[in-house]
Scaffold this active site. Structure first.
Site, PDB file in Angstrom:
ATOM      1  N   LYS A 246       0.858  -1.190   0.000  1.00 43.92           N
ATOM      2  CA  LYS A 246       0.000   0.000   0.000  1.00 43.92           C
ATOM      3  C   LYS A 246       0.892   1.237   0.000  1.00 43.92           C
ATOM      4  O   LYS A 246       1.670   1.452   0.918  1.00 43.92           O
ATOM      5  CB  LYS A 246      -0.909  -0.009   1.236  1.00 43.92           C
ATOM      6  CG  LYS A 246      -1.683   1.301   1.461  1.00 43.92           C
ATOM      7  CD  LYS A 246      -2.664   1.201   2.627  1.00 43.92           C
ATOM      8  CE  LYS A 246      -3.273   2.567   2.973  1.00 43.92           C
ATOM      9  NZ  LYS A 246      -4.201   2.520   4.123  1.00 43.92           N
ATOM     10  N   ASP A 251      -2.410   9.973   4.259  1.00 40.26           N
ATOM     11  CA  ASP A 251      -3.833   9.642   4.383  1.00 40.26           C
ATOM     12  C   ASP A 251      -4.534  10.647   5.314  1.00 40.26           C
ATOM     13  O   ASP A 251      -4.396  10.573   6.525  1.00 40.26           O
ATOM     14  CB  ASP A 251      -3.987   8.214   4.933  1.00 40.26           C
ATOM     15  CG  ASP A 251      -5.448   7.761   4.981  1.00 40.26           C
ATOM     16  OD1 ASP A 251      -6.317   8.468   4.426  1.00 40.26           O
ATOM     17  OD2 ASP A 251      -5.704   6.691   5.563  1.00 40.26           O
ATOM     18  N   LYS A 258     -10.206  12.233   8.755  1.00 39.71           N
ATOM     19  CA  LYS A 258      -9.941  11.431   9.961  1.00 39.71           C
ATOM     20  C   LYS A 258     -10.545  12.091  11.189  1.00 39.71           C
ATOM     21  O   LYS A 258     -10.241  13.242  11.490  1.00 39.71           O
ATOM     22  CB  LYS A 258      -8.436  11.216  10.134  1.00 39.71           C
ATOM     23  CG  LYS A 258      -7.883  10.270   9.103  1.00 39.71           C
ATOM     24  CD  LYS A 258      -6.624   9.581   9.558  1.00 39.71           C
ATOM     25  CE  LYS A 258      -6.261   8.477   8.579  1.00 39.71           C
ATOM     26  NZ  LYS A 258      -7.117   7.292   8.700  1.00 39.71           N
ATOM     27  N   ASP A 270       1.582   5.975   5.918  1.00 31.84           N
ATOM     28  CA  ASP A 270       0.587   5.093   5.317  1.00 31.84           C
ATOM     29  C   ASP A 270       1.101   4.404   4.042  1.00 31.84           C
ATOM     30  O   ASP A 270       0.361   3.691   3.368  1.00 31.84           O
ATOM     31  CB  ASP A 270      -0.712   5.857   5.037  1.00 31.84           C
ATOM     32  CG  ASP A 270      -1.944   4.958   5.177  1.00 31.84           C
ATOM     33  OD1 ASP A 270      -1.836   3.898   5.798  1.00 31.84           O
ATOM     34  OD2 ASP A 270      -3.004   5.331   4.629  1.00 31.84           O
ATOM     35  N   ASP A 329     -12.047   7.118   3.810  1.00 34.44           N
ATOM     36  CA  ASP A 329     -10.858   6.783   4.599  1.00 34.44           C
ATOM     37  C   ASP A 329     -10.490   5.304   4.451  1.00 34.44           C
ATOM     38  O   ASP A 329      -9.421   4.888   4.868  1.00 34.44           O
ATOM     39  CB  ASP A 329     -11.109   7.139   6.076  1.00 34.44           C
ATOM     40  CG  ASP A 329      -9.821   7.248   6.871  1.00 34.44           C
ATOM     41  OD1 ASP A 329      -8.738   7.229   6.244  1.00 34.44           O
ATOM     42  OD2 ASP A 329      -9.900   7.366   8.111  1.00 34.44           O
ATOM     43  N   GLU A 331      -9.402   3.825   1.979  1.00 37.95           N
ATOM     44  CA  GLU A 331      -8.844   4.049   0.634  1.00 37.95           C
ATOM     45  C   GLU A 331      -7.810   2.999   0.238  1.00 37.95           C
ATOM     46  O   GLU A 331      -7.648   2.704  -0.938  1.00 37.95           O
ATOM     47  CB  GLU A 331      -8.211   5.452   0.560  1.00 37.95           C
ATOM     48  CG  GLU A 331      -6.765   5.580   1.057  1.00 37.95           C
ATOM     49  CD  GLU A 331      -6.586   5.289   2.545  1.00 37.95           C
ATOM     50  OE1 GLU A 331      -7.597   5.296   3.274  1.00 37.95           O
ATOM     51  OE2 GLU A 331      -5.458   5.038   2.973  1.00 37.95           O
ATOM     52  N   ARG A 333      -7.665  -0.194   0.534  1.00 40.05           N
ATOM     53  CA  ARG A 333      -8.197  -1.376  -0.150  1.00 40.05           C
ATOM     54  C   ARG A 333      -8.575  -1.050  -1.590  1.00 40.05           C
ATOM     55  O   ARG A 333      -8.561  -1.939  -2.445  1.00 40.05           O
ATOM     56  CB  ARG A 333      -9.391  -1.926   0.649  1.00 40.05           C
ATOM     57  CG  ARG A 333     -10.538  -0.968   0.778  1.00 40.05           C
ATOM     58  CD  ARG A 333     -11.510  -1.361   1.884  1.00 40.05           C
ATOM     59  NE  ARG A 333     -10.987  -1.045   3.224  1.00 40.05           N
ATOM     60  CZ  ARG A 333     -11.625  -1.299   4.355  1.00 40.05           C
ATOM     61  NH1 ARG A 333     -12.796  -1.889   4.337  1.00 40.05           N
ATOM     62  NH2 ARG A 333     -11.088  -0.980   5.527  1.00 40.05           N
TER      63      ARG A 333
HETATM   64  N1  BES Z   1      -4.408   4.233   7.015  1.00 40.24           N
HETATM   65  C1  BES Z   1      -5.560   3.891   7.759  1.00 40.24           C
HETATM   66  C2  BES Z   1      -5.302   2.797   8.782  1.00 40.24           C
HETATM   67  C3  BES Z   1      -4.335   3.090   9.892  1.00 40.24           C
HETATM   68  C4  BES Z   1      -4.811   3.387  11.154  1.00 40.24           C
HETATM   69  C5  BES Z   1      -2.980   2.986   9.704  1.00 40.24           C
HETATM   70  C6  BES Z   1      -3.911   3.610  12.188  1.00 40.24           C
HETATM   71  C7  BES Z   1      -2.094   3.212  10.727  1.00 40.24           C
HETATM   72  C8  BES Z   1      -2.581   3.517  11.980  1.00 40.24           C
HETATM   73  C9  BES Z   1      -6.662   3.402   6.821  1.00 40.24           C
HETATM   74  O1  BES Z   1      -6.653   3.950   5.556  1.00 40.24           O
HETATM   75  C10 BES Z   1      -7.966   3.765   7.454  1.00 40.24           C
HETATM   76  O2  BES Z   1      -8.197   4.922   7.627  1.00 40.24           O
HETATM   77  N2  BES Z   1      -8.764   2.764   7.802  1.00 40.24           N
HETATM   78  C11 BES Z   1     -10.026   2.987   8.419  1.00 40.24           C
HETATM   79  C12 BES Z   1     -11.053   2.132   7.718  1.00 40.24           C
HETATM   80  C13 BES Z   1     -12.458   2.402   8.142  1.00 40.24           C
HETATM   81  C14 BES Z   1     -12.891   3.758   7.651  1.00 40.24           C
HETATM   82  C15 BES Z   1     -13.343   1.319   7.581  1.00 40.24           C
HETATM   83  C16 BES Z   1      -9.916   2.584   9.877  1.00 40.24           C
HETATM   84  O3  BES Z   1      -9.293   1.548  10.159  1.00 40.24           O
HETATM   85  O4  BES Z   1     -10.425   3.292  10.723  1.00 40.24           O
HETATM   86 ZN    ZN Z   2      -4.783   4.574   4.836  1.00 37.69          ZN
HETATM   87 ZN    ZN Z   3      -7.671   5.798   5.433  1.00 36.83          ZN
END
Ligand code: BES
Ligand code: ZN
Ligand code: ZN
Length: 477
Positions: A246, A251, A258, A270, A329, A331, A333
């Site tokens: 990835k 992000d 966020k 990220d 968020d 993103e 995937r």
């Molecule tokens: N990059 C984040 C995941 C992340 C969280 C990485 C903490 C490192 C530390 C990812 O893109 C994300 O935001 N995931 C969301 C998905 C949700 C919106 C379904 C998450 O895990 O909150």
């Molecule tokens: Zn991310």
């Molecule tokens: Zn994200």
């Protein structure tokens, strides 16, 4: 530049020495010490000291006493951590060069050296005077009486590869855009002899990589898709092993900005998965592993600007499947799905992806490991777990039961890009699974790719975790 690791055959009286020994067996070590030093050492170890320092004016001798623990992997990890702790001694005694002598029963010199070298790493590029901020050690020599110089060379490559990944993670977006990331791969390729091809926005558009393009819509900077290939003449595998990372260089969450205070502070990390690919491919090429391996990195930042994709959008992915975006968020995937679909055309033997994919995975295991999922056969899973224990980058496997897939059902498209309020790491994995038709493993490294607190030789900030795991796994493949 971190310390240079090399092997030496002979010693000079002015060499600073680090003697590794077992603290209940000091016979061999005593030969290197004066009588009074031996007595002091014995006394210190009897009283529970972990190491002793003898300052001889023209050289310093540090003796590290490691206890004989039964489990070999615990022993190795203890050795790495003890090695890292010695950096304080090196700093205090102004030691910038040291030679390791191994008198330990279990041959732990390489593990101690690994801990020292990885602990010595600092990301100093942006200081006015970088050299002042660097780790204390410049040269780490390992005396090869008990080892092969090839083992020392391998260690040097593993450390270099890990530090390369750390550098990439620690670079802020102000330098490391998606385009710059692809240029970094080009540099790595040139240095190590890898073939690197980069798709620009036009090419990505012509291929209709809808997931990657959707995430990029709010960005000022174009996306990239990098293909990094190691194909030695006598590869053991007919069909390639593919590593996917990835590459979200930042992000923000996009329009689903966020929501948690300060959670954006370290989102330059990220692209931790992309860093694993960069470091691993560098290591693979420098080790000249007899395997055909391809790295794939879809990359962009995720921003709410311009024409950003919005919750409710339906995106046609590279595979032709449609995805209803209900959270911008989620993103990672979206772009990984396109890369996984792209991997199909190579008819791969195995695909492994690394991604800082979900907060859910980070909450599950914290900074101490990874979450793993996938349909690769049990022998492969056992091998990768074995590697995990050996290099102390451990993983826990989560199930991919059908029921989780049902949580991705959409009212208007083939899938939604989010599941529900629970099992977030698994629904993310199920989403990715939809785009695979090959043996596959998915590593969610969200908890351990970037640390906000120092953790021994893993350091602070970008850790490079995943690189040591992959190099161990691939070397033993
Ligand atoms: N990059 C984040 C995941 C992340 C969280 C990485 C903490 C490192 C530390 C990812 O893109 C994300 O935001 N995931 C969301 C998905 C949700 C919106 C379904 C998450 O895990 O909150
Ligand atoms: Zn991310
Ligand atoms: Zn994200």
């Amino acid at each position: 530049m971190n310390c240079k690791i090399s092997s030496v055959r002979s010693l000079k009286s002015t060499d600073n020495l680090l003697i590794i020994t077992n603290n209940n067996n000091l016979k061999e070590t005593s030969e290197f010490l004066a009588e009074n030093e031996s007595a002091v050492l014995k006394n210190l170890f009897t009283n529970g000291a972990r190491y002793a320092v003898f300052n001889r004016g023209n050289a310093v001798v540090v003796v590290l006493g490691l206890p004989s623990t039964k489990a070999p992997n615990n022993r190795k990890e203890k050795a790495r951590k003890e090695g890292c702790d010695l950096l304080d001694v090196f700093k205090n005694y102004f030691i910038s060069e040291i030679t390791i002598l191994d008198h330990s029963k279990e041959r732990l010199a390489l593990d101690v050296a690994e801990g020292i070298a990885l602990g010595n790493y600092k990301f100093v590029k942006y200081y006015k005077d970088p050299s002042k901020k660097a780790g204390p050690l410049k040269k780490l020599k390992i005396h090869t009486s008990a080892l092969k110089s090839a083992e020392v060379k391998y260690l040097a490559i593993v450390v270099e590869a890990t530090c390369k990944a750390r550098d990439l993670i620690n670079e802020p977006l102000s330098y490391l855009t998606a385009v710059q990331l692809s240029k970094e791969y080009k540099k790595i390729g040139k240095e190590a002899g890898l073939k690197v091809e980069v798709f620009d926005k036009k090419k990505i558009q012509s291929l209709k990589m809808g997931g990657l393009l959707a995430v990029n819509k709010g960005s000022f900077d174009p996306p990239t898709f990098s293909i990094i290939e190691w194909k030695p003449a006598k590869a053991k595998n007919k069909k390639p092993i593919i590593l996917v990372g990835k590459g979200v260089v930042y992000d923000t969450g996009g329009l689903s900005l966020k929501p948690t205070a300060n959670s954006m502070d370290f989102m330059k990390s990220d692209m931790g998965g992309a860093a694993v690919i960069g470091g691993t491919m560098l290591g693979v090429a420098k080790c000249k592993l007899p395997l055909h391996i391809i790295g794939l990195v879809p990359s962009t930042d995720n921003r709410p600007g311009n024409n950003a994709y919005v919750p409710g959008d339906v995106i046609k992915m590279y595979s032709g499947s449609t995805v209803e975006v209900l959270n911008t968020d989620a993103e990672g995937r979206m772009l990984l799905a396109d890369a996984l679909h792209f991997a199909k055309k190579f008819k791969p033997e195995l695909v492994i992806d690394f991604a800082t994919l979900t907060g859910s995975a980070a909450r599950a295991v914290g900074p101490h490991g990874f979450v793993m999922m996938g349909n690769a056969d049990d022998a492969i899973k056992a091998k990768v777990k074995e590697s995990g224990f050996r290099v102390h980058e451990r993983m826990v496997e989560l199930p991919m039961w059908e029921e989780y897939g049902e949580m991705l059902k959409s009212d208007i498209a083939d899938m939604k890009n989010i599941g529900g309020s629970y099992a977030g790491a698994i629904t993310a994995g199920k989403f990715l699974e939809h785009f695979t038709d090959f043996p596959w493993l998915h590593f969610d490294i969200a908890g351990s790719a970037f640390l906000q607190q120092q953790d021994s030789y893993r350091g602070k900030n970008g850790t490079g975790v995943g690189v040591r795991l992959m190099l161990d796994f691939l070397s033993n493949y």
